[in-house]
Scaffold this motif. Sequence first.
Motif, PDB file in Angstrom:
ATOM      1  N   THR A   1      58.667 -23.118  64.437  1.00  0.00           N
ATOM      2  CA  THR A   1      58.423 -21.938  65.255  1.00  0.00           C
ATOM      3  C   THR A   1      59.732 -21.259  65.653  1.00  0.00           C
ATOM      4  O   THR A   1      59.831 -20.026  65.682  1.00  0.00           O
ATOM      5  N   LEU A   2      60.740 -22.058  65.936  1.00  0.00           N
ATOM      6  CA  LEU A   2      62.005 -21.526  66.440  1.00  0.00           C
ATOM      7  C   LEU A   2      62.982 -21.078  65.351  1.00  0.00           C
ATOM      8  O   LEU A   2      64.060 -20.574  65.673  1.00  0.00           O
ATOM      9  N   LYS A   3      62.623 -21.250  64.101  1.00  0.00           N
ATOM     10  CA  LYS A   3      63.568 -20.948  63.012  1.00  0.00           C
ATOM     11  C   LYS A   3      64.237 -19.575  63.117  1.00  0.00           C
ATOM     12  O   LYS A   3      65.439 -19.451  62.846  1.00  0.00           O
ATOM     13  N   PRO A   4      63.514 -18.513  63.511  1.00  0.00           N
ATOM     14  CA  PRO A   4      64.200 -17.208  63.617  1.00  0.00           C
ATOM     15  C   PRO A   4      65.327 -17.197  64.634  1.00  0.00           C
ATOM     16  O   PRO A   4      66.237 -16.366  64.538  1.00  0.00           O
ATOM     17  N   LEU A   5      65.295 -18.124  65.612  1.00  0.00           N
ATOM     18  CA  LEU A   5      66.342 -18.158  66.630  1.00  0.00           C
ATOM     19  C   LEU A   5      67.590 -18.892  66.176  1.00  0.00           C
ATOM     20  O   LEU A   5      68.637 -18.798  66.828  1.00  0.00           O
ATOM     21  N   PHE A   6      67.482 -19.633  65.113  1.00  0.00           N
ATOM     22  CA  PHE A   6      68.614 -20.452  64.673  1.00  0.00           C
ATOM     23  C   PHE A   6      69.668 -19.646  63.927  1.00  0.00           C
ATOM     24  O   PHE A   6      70.724 -20.175  63.556  1.00  0.00           O
ATOM     25  N   GLU A   7      69.405 -18.365  63.701  1.00  0.00           N
ATOM     26  CA  GLU A   7      70.375 -17.498  63.045  1.00  0.00           C
ATOM     27  C   GLU A   7      71.335 -16.911  64.089  1.00  0.00           C
ATOM     28  O   GLU A   7      70.943 -16.662  65.233  1.00  0.00           O
ATOM     29  N   PRO A   8      72.595 -16.656  63.722  1.00  0.00           N
ATOM     30  CA  PRO A   8      73.486 -15.926  64.647  1.00  0.00           C
ATOM     31  C   PRO A   8      72.903 -14.551  64.942  1.00  0.00           C
ATOM     32  O   PRO A   8      72.269 -13.937  64.076  1.00  0.00           O
ATOM     33  N   THR A   9      73.098 -14.061  66.147  1.00  0.00           N
ATOM     34  CA  THR A   9      72.524 -12.767  66.498  1.00  0.00           C
ATOM     35  C   THR A   9      73.040 -11.653  65.589  1.00  0.00           C
ATOM     36  O   THR A   9      72.329 -10.685  65.320  1.00  0.00           O
ATOM     37  N   THR A  10      74.252 -11.812  65.107  1.00  0.00           N
ATOM     38  CA  THR A  10      74.817 -10.785  64.214  1.00  0.00           C
ATOM     39  C   THR A  10      74.122 -10.761  62.862  1.00  0.00           C
ATOM     40  O   THR A  10      74.241  -9.789  62.117  1.00  0.00           O
ATOM     41  N   SER A  11      73.401 -11.828  62.526  1.00  0.00           N
ATOM     42  CA  SER A  11      72.702 -11.906  61.244  1.00  0.00           C
ATOM     43  C   SER A  11      71.209 -11.614  61.371  1.00  0.00           C
ATOM     44  O   SER A  11      70.491 -11.606  60.366  1.00  0.00           O
ATOM     45  N   MET A  12      70.748 -11.391  62.592  1.00  0.00           N
ATOM     46  CA  MET A  12      69.322 -11.143  62.790  1.00  0.00           C
ATOM     47  C   MET A  12      68.954  -9.745  62.309  1.00  0.00           C
ATOM     48  O   MET A  12      69.746  -8.808  62.434  1.00  0.00           O
ATOM     49  N   PRO A  13      67.749  -9.559  61.752  1.00  0.00           N
ATOM     50  CA  PRO A  13      67.316  -8.229  61.300  1.00  0.00           C
ATOM     51  C   PRO A  13      67.297  -7.224  62.440  1.00  0.00           C
ATOM     52  O   PRO A  13      67.117  -7.594  63.608  1.00  0.00           O
ATOM     53  N   GLU A  14      67.445  -5.957  62.121  1.00  0.00           N
ATOM     54  CA  GLU A  14      67.491  -4.918  63.140  1.00  0.00           C
ATOM     55  C   GLU A  14      66.156  -4.748  63.849  1.00  0.00           C
ATOM     56  O   GLU A  14      66.114  -4.231  64.966  1.00  0.00           O
ATOM     57  N   ASP A  15      65.068  -5.160  63.202  1.00  0.00           N
ATOM     58  CA  ASP A  15      63.751  -4.996  63.815  1.00  0.00           C
ATOM     59  C   ASP A  15      63.265  -6.280  64.481  1.00  0.00           C
ATOM     60  O   ASP A  15      62.083  -6.422  64.788  1.00  0.00           O
ATOM     61  N   PHE A  16      64.176  -7.229  64.724  1.00  0.00           N
ATOM     62  CA  PHE A  16      63.828  -8.498  65.366  1.00  0.00           C
ATOM     63  C   PHE A  16      64.512  -8.613  66.720  1.00  0.00           C
ATOM     64  O   PHE A  16      65.672  -8.227  66.890  1.00  0.00           O
ATOM     65  N   GLY A  17      63.773  -9.133  67.696  1.00  0.00           N
ATOM     66  CA  GLY A  17      64.341  -9.346  69.022  1.00  0.00           C
ATOM     67  C   GLY A  17      63.770 -10.590  69.667  1.00  0.00           C
ATOM     68  O   GLY A  17      62.693 -11.064  69.289  1.00  0.00           O
TER      69      GLY A  17
ATOM     70  N   GLN B   1      65.568 -26.696  80.322  1.00  0.00           N
ATOM     71  CA  GLN B   1      66.693 -26.630  79.386  1.00  0.00           C
ATOM     72  C   GLN B   1      66.265 -26.453  77.929  1.00  0.00           C
ATOM     73  O   GLN B   1      66.973 -26.864  77.013  1.00  0.00           O
ATOM     74  N   PHE B   2      65.127 -25.813  77.711  1.00  0.00           N
ATOM     75  CA  PHE B   2      64.625 -25.604  76.351  1.00  0.00           C
ATOM     76  C   PHE B   2      64.546 -24.114  76.049  1.00  0.00           C
ATOM     77  O   PHE B   2      64.089 -23.346  76.882  1.00  0.00           O
ATOM     78  N   PRO B   3      64.924 -23.691  74.834  1.00  0.00           N
ATOM     79  CA  PRO B   3      65.625 -24.493  73.821  1.00  0.00           C
ATOM     80  C   PRO B   3      67.077 -24.724  74.237  1.00  0.00           C
ATOM     81  O   PRO B   3      67.747 -23.805  74.709  1.00  0.00           O
ATOM     82  N   PHE B   4      67.532 -25.949  74.059  1.00  0.00           N
ATOM     83  CA  PHE B   4      68.845 -26.339  74.557  1.00  0.00           C
ATOM     84  C   PHE B   4      69.958 -25.508  73.938  1.00  0.00           C
ATOM     85  O   PHE B   4      70.833 -25.002  74.619  1.00  0.00           O
ATOM     86  N   LEU B   5      69.911 -25.348  72.651  1.00  0.00           N
ATOM     87  CA  LEU B   5      70.852 -24.499  71.922  1.00  0.00           C
ATOM     88  C   LEU B   5      70.095 -23.820  70.792  1.00  0.00           C
ATOM     89  O   LEU B   5      69.069 -24.322  70.334  1.00  0.00           O
ATOM     90  N   ARG B   6      70.586 -22.689  70.354  1.00  0.00           N
ATOM     91  CA  ARG B   6      69.992 -22.077  69.165  1.00  0.00           C
ATOM     92  C   ARG B   6      70.574 -22.755  67.932  1.00  0.00           C
ATOM     93  O   ARG B   6      71.263 -22.163  67.116  1.00  0.00           O
ATOM     94  N   ASP B   7      70.259 -24.038  67.822  1.00  0.00           N
ATOM     95  CA  ASP B   7      70.774 -24.904  66.765  1.00  0.00           C
ATOM     96  C   ASP B   7      69.610 -25.764  66.301  1.00  0.00           C
ATOM     97  O   ASP B   7      68.994 -26.465  67.108  1.00  0.00           O
TER      98      ASP B   7
END
Length: 347
Positions: free
Chosen positions: A21-37, A78-84
Amino acid sequence: METSKNHNKLINNTDGVLGHTLKPLFEPTTSMPEDFGFITYSDQAPGCNAADTFGHSKGLVMMNKTSTGVWLLHSLPQFPFLRDQNRFYPSSGEKYAQTFICVTFKYAEFKKIGEHLLNIAAFPFDHNIPADFHKELIDVTERTTAPQGRVQDLKSAAGVSFRSIAKTKYKRPSAAKQKKLSDPNRFEGDLYLTIAKEYKTDVRVQTWGCQRDRDGSYCEKNQRHVININEVKANLGGGEVRWNTTKDHSKWCISGEKSKIDDLICIADVNRGLTQYERPGGALCFIHKEASLLFKGVIADLDNCPSSSSGAGSKRPRSPDTDCVPDCDPDCDPDCGDDDPDCTDKA
């Protein structure tokens, strides 16, 4: 609805339900698509705790502007602890039982979800919302705090009806600075009484058993009852096990035994205690027979109201449970410690 038969992956596994479920968050924000938030919010964020002017709430929203998104509500500090993908689940989550609910909504519904997060004064500790997304979501990231009680109807992407409920805050009289459960007006800040009145039903409630100033069941005559759950049970593969609420940090309620609405279930943010009545918070509710039956099946013991023939009104506040002494960890569970310090400048 069928429950999963495959339980061989731990909840912190990258290939498990939460990890996927969290996979989209594991990307650096600079690599996230423009239509994703996304917005991750929590009163117990990694590394600090939000001021009590913010809501006692935990969750995340992430969405694609051109299609759908998800709203994940949970009770885990403390969840998600890190975007890792290898460190998203905090070790503190291994100690107590928790709840998670994830619902898919079309992008348009996130305008109302953003309004709900504003109404519960959610504390955002990580986010990336593009400038052309719903203004309400942008306002959440700017920590705009103007909480108010409000009920909104939502529709999932699959067409299931949900209702978001934001409660009002109890304002303690200035002459009652001491933290005592003696003011009958305190229940104006009880989320679960709000839910009971909204759905015109009694409710059975599971909340954190080590909560400071934990309240007893609400049993006023000619009123909707709010019944505390004392103990839950589950078959985890090796037979039935039971644990009481001092081991369970989850927050949820279902309709009462004699209610006209049999299948109500709400996944919630707050506990039943004076300090929680004074803070914003809310719940996501829906009517679902199979899901409700699953939760009904875990109830082992209730703090029932006195008999109607006894002439009793509200039950007395519960005394602190001795189990809370060793289990109460202020570093991970400040619900049972001192007032939360402000971490606005640390998040």
